[in-house]
Write an enzyme that holds these catalytic residues in place. Structure first.
Site, short mmCIF file in Angstrom:
data_model
loop_
_atom_site.label_atom_id
_atom_site.label_comp_id
_atom_site.label_asym_id
_atom_site.label_seq_id
_atom_site.Cartn_x
_atom_site.Cartn_y
_atom_site.Cartn_z
CG MET A 11 -1.84 1.18 1.30
SD MET A 11 -3.15 0.95 2.49
CE MET A 11 -2.24 0.64 4.00
CG ASP A 36 13.18 -12.03 0.67
OD1 ASP A 36 13.54 -11.31 1.63
OD2 ASP A 36 12.58 -13.09 0.81
CB ILE A 37 14.41 -6.48 2.38
CG1 ILE A 37 13.43 -7.01 3.44
CG2 ILE A 37 13.73 -5.49 1.44
CD1 ILE A 37 12.99 -5.93 4.44
CD1 TRP A 61 4.19 -10.91 7.02
CD2 TRP A 61 5.16 -11.93 8.76
NE1 TRP A 61 3.46 -12.06 7.28
CE2 TRP A 61 4.05 -12.70 8.33
CE3 TRP A 61 5.93 -12.37 9.83
CZ2 TRP A 61 3.68 -13.87 8.97
CZ3 TRP A 61 5.57 -13.55 10.46
CH2 TRP A 61 4.45 -14.30 10.02
CB THR A 101 4.57 0.22 13.41
OG1 THR A 101 3.24 0.12 13.91
CG2 THR A 101 5.45 -0.65 14.28
CE1 TYR A 125 4.23 -4.97 11.59
CE2 TYR A 125 3.13 -3.62 13.24
CZ TYR A 125 3.66 -3.77 11.97
OH TYR A 125 3.61 -2.72 11.08
CE LYS A 129 7.75 -1.97 10.90
NZ LYS A 129 8.14 -1.96 9.46
N1 LIG Z 1 -0.70 -0.37 7.29
C1 LIG Z 1 -0.59 0.27 8.43
O1 LIG Z 1 -1.58 0.68 9.04
C2 LIG Z 1 0.77 0.56 9.01
C3 LIG Z 1 0.82 1.25 10.23
C4 LIG Z 1 2.06 1.59 10.76
C5 LIG Z 1 3.22 1.26 10.08
N2 LIG Z 1 3.15 0.55 8.91
C6 LIG Z 1 4.41 0.22 8.23
O2 LIG Z 1 4.37 0.84 6.95
C7 LIG Z 1 5.17 0.08 6.04
C8 LIG Z 1 4.36 -0.20 4.78
O3 LIG Z 1 3.24 -1.00 5.14
P1 LIG Z 1 1.98 -1.21 4.19
O4 LIG Z 1 0.79 -0.78 4.94
O5 LIG Z 1 2.25 -0.66 2.84
O6 LIG Z 1 1.96 -2.80 4.17
P2 LIG Z 1 1.73 -3.85 2.98
O7 LIG Z 1 0.66 -3.35 2.06
O8 LIG Z 1 1.58 -5.16 3.66
O9 LIG Z 1 3.12 -3.80 2.20
C9 LIG Z 1 4.28 -4.44 2.66
C10 LIG Z 1 4.96 -5.05 1.45
O10 LIG Z 1 6.19 -5.66 1.87
C11 LIG Z 1 6.33 -6.86 1.13
N3 LIG Z 1 7.25 -7.78 1.80
C12 LIG Z 1 7.02 -8.61 2.83
N4 LIG Z 1 8.13 -9.29 3.15
C13 LIG Z 1 9.10 -8.87 2.30
C14 LIG Z 1 10.46 -9.20 2.13
N5 LIG Z 1 11.08 -10.11 2.89
N6 LIG Z 1 11.16 -8.58 1.15
C15 LIG Z 1 10.55 -7.67 0.35
N7 LIG Z 1 9.26 -7.31 0.46
C16 LIG Z 1 8.54 -7.90 1.44
C17 LIG Z 1 4.93 -7.43 1.02
O11 LIG Z 1 4.87 -8.31 -0.07
P3 LIG Z 1 3.97 -9.67 0.05
O12 LIG Z 1 2.62 -9.22 0.48
O13 LIG Z 1 4.04 -10.21 -1.34
O14 LIG Z 1 4.67 -10.52 1.07
C18 LIG Z 1 4.11 -6.14 0.78
O15 LIG Z 1 3.98 -5.86 -0.60
C19 LIG Z 1 5.62 -1.17 6.82
O16 LIG Z 1 6.89 -0.93 7.33
C20 LIG Z 1 4.63 -1.24 7.96
O17 LIG Z 1 5.19 -1.90 9.08
C21 LIG Z 1 1.94 0.19 8.35
#
Ligand SMILES: NC(=O)c1ccc[n+]([C@@H]2O[C@H](COP(=O)([O-])OP(=O)(O)OC[C@H]3O[C@@H](n4cnc5c(N)ncnc54)[C@H](OP(=O)(O)O)[C@@H]3O)[C@@H](O)[C@H]2O)c1
Length: 283
Positions: A11, A36-37, A61, A101, A125, A129
């Protein structure tokens, strides 16, 4: 500037690629499959090929309950991953921005969490983080950590789109009413990440839309109101009623004590941001 975005299909990753591209920057977005990071040799190859000045790490994740059930995997992606990226950035002299986060906090505080508050994650989680923040900062001094929360936007598993789609079908829905966070629109966060890269002051930043924050119930009601739908379709439930594997903070509202000092204006209110999302991105 040459920018690499990891987690580019997620997202936030999509919003970051779109924003940086719209500014005319040279952007290479890598989804999970492409990079893959945690894959050190692939990471070296990508750095050799792309020679980035900036890496924005949106990969993580993010399955909070999944992490609770598999702490080793959580640690591998969310803690070791940013450390490997920081190592690679240090070797290349590239700036690193990595996203963290609001779940690094326990939620016991009343009011907003700032950078002065001590993290105390309750979930695997959140702990993974936090470990990722610390490892990245230790590995490379030129690291910017950006904590955010309740991120919404297009793509990924999108709470607000689901809410609106269900309400359009006349279905009622449940949303947690007794825990608070600060919603953050992914395109606004993407803009701020780019600005932080320009200012280039390493440290920890809290980036969220402005306002007092809300619960998922309030968030959902605002989305329905913006879509011209009936907010009464949302039923508030308590966090405890869900009985999920991972604990969530009851309050994880964030505020930044650094942004203004470096000349950055507050982001728009979360209510306006939800309106923008409904107008631009909602199905
Ligand atoms: N969403 C929230 O409300 C929220 C709140 C606070 C902080 N965050 C942080 O914001 C950041 C972005 O989150 P988001 O909401 O965009 O989440 P997201 O939609 O789940 O995106 C995370 C992406 O990382 C990929 N990924 C997972 N493991 C990986 C790996 N080993 N190597 C490379 N790519 C990998 C996933 O791919 P697959 O799905 O194919 O595994 C997914 O496309 C993250 O750091 C998250 O912790 C999110």
């Amino acid at each position: 500037m040459k920018i690499i975005v990891t987690g580019a299909a997620g997202m936030l990753g999509r919003a970051v690629v779109a924003h940086c591209t719209s500014l005319g920057e040279s952007v290479a977005g890598f989804d999970h499959h492409a990079l893959d990071i945690t894959d050190e040799s692939k990471l070296s190859l990508v750095f050799e090929q792309e020679c980035p000045n900036l890496l924005i790490n949106c990969a993580a994740w993010t399955d909070v309950d999944g992490c609770e059930l598999d702490p080793v995997r959580a640690q591998g992606i969310n803690a070791r991953g940013p450390e490997l990226l920081a190592d690679a950035c240090r070797r290349a002299g590239a700036q690193l921005i990595t996203i963290s986060t609001d779940y690094v906090f326990d939620g016991d505080k009343d009011g907003f969490y700032t950078q002065r508050d001590q993290p105390n994650p309750r979930s695997v989680y959140g702990a993974s983080k936090l470990e990722g923040e610390r490892r990245a900062q230790t590995a490379w001094a030129n690291t910017i950590v950006v904590r955010s929360g309740y991120i919404f936007g297009s793509g990924g598993t999108n709470f607000l789109s689901t809410v609106v789609a269900r309400a359009r079908r006349g279905e009622s829905l449940k949303a947690i009413g007794d825990s608070l966070g600060t919603p953050t629109y992914a395109p606004h966060l993407a803009q701020r990440l780019y600005q932080l890269a320009q200012v280039a002051v390493p440290g920890i930043y809290h980036v969220v839309n402005s306002g007092e924050g809300t619960s998922f119930e309030g968030f959902a009601r605002r989305a329905l109101e913006a879509a011209g739908l009936n907010g009464a379709l949302v039923e508030g439930i308590s966090l405890g009623a869900l009985k999920r594997p991972a604990p969530r903070p009851r309050n994880s509202r964030l505020r930044c004590v650094l942004s203004q000092a470096i000349g950055l204006e507050p982001l728009p209110s979360w209510q306006d941001a939800v309106g923008e999302f409904i107008a631009n991105d909602s199905p």
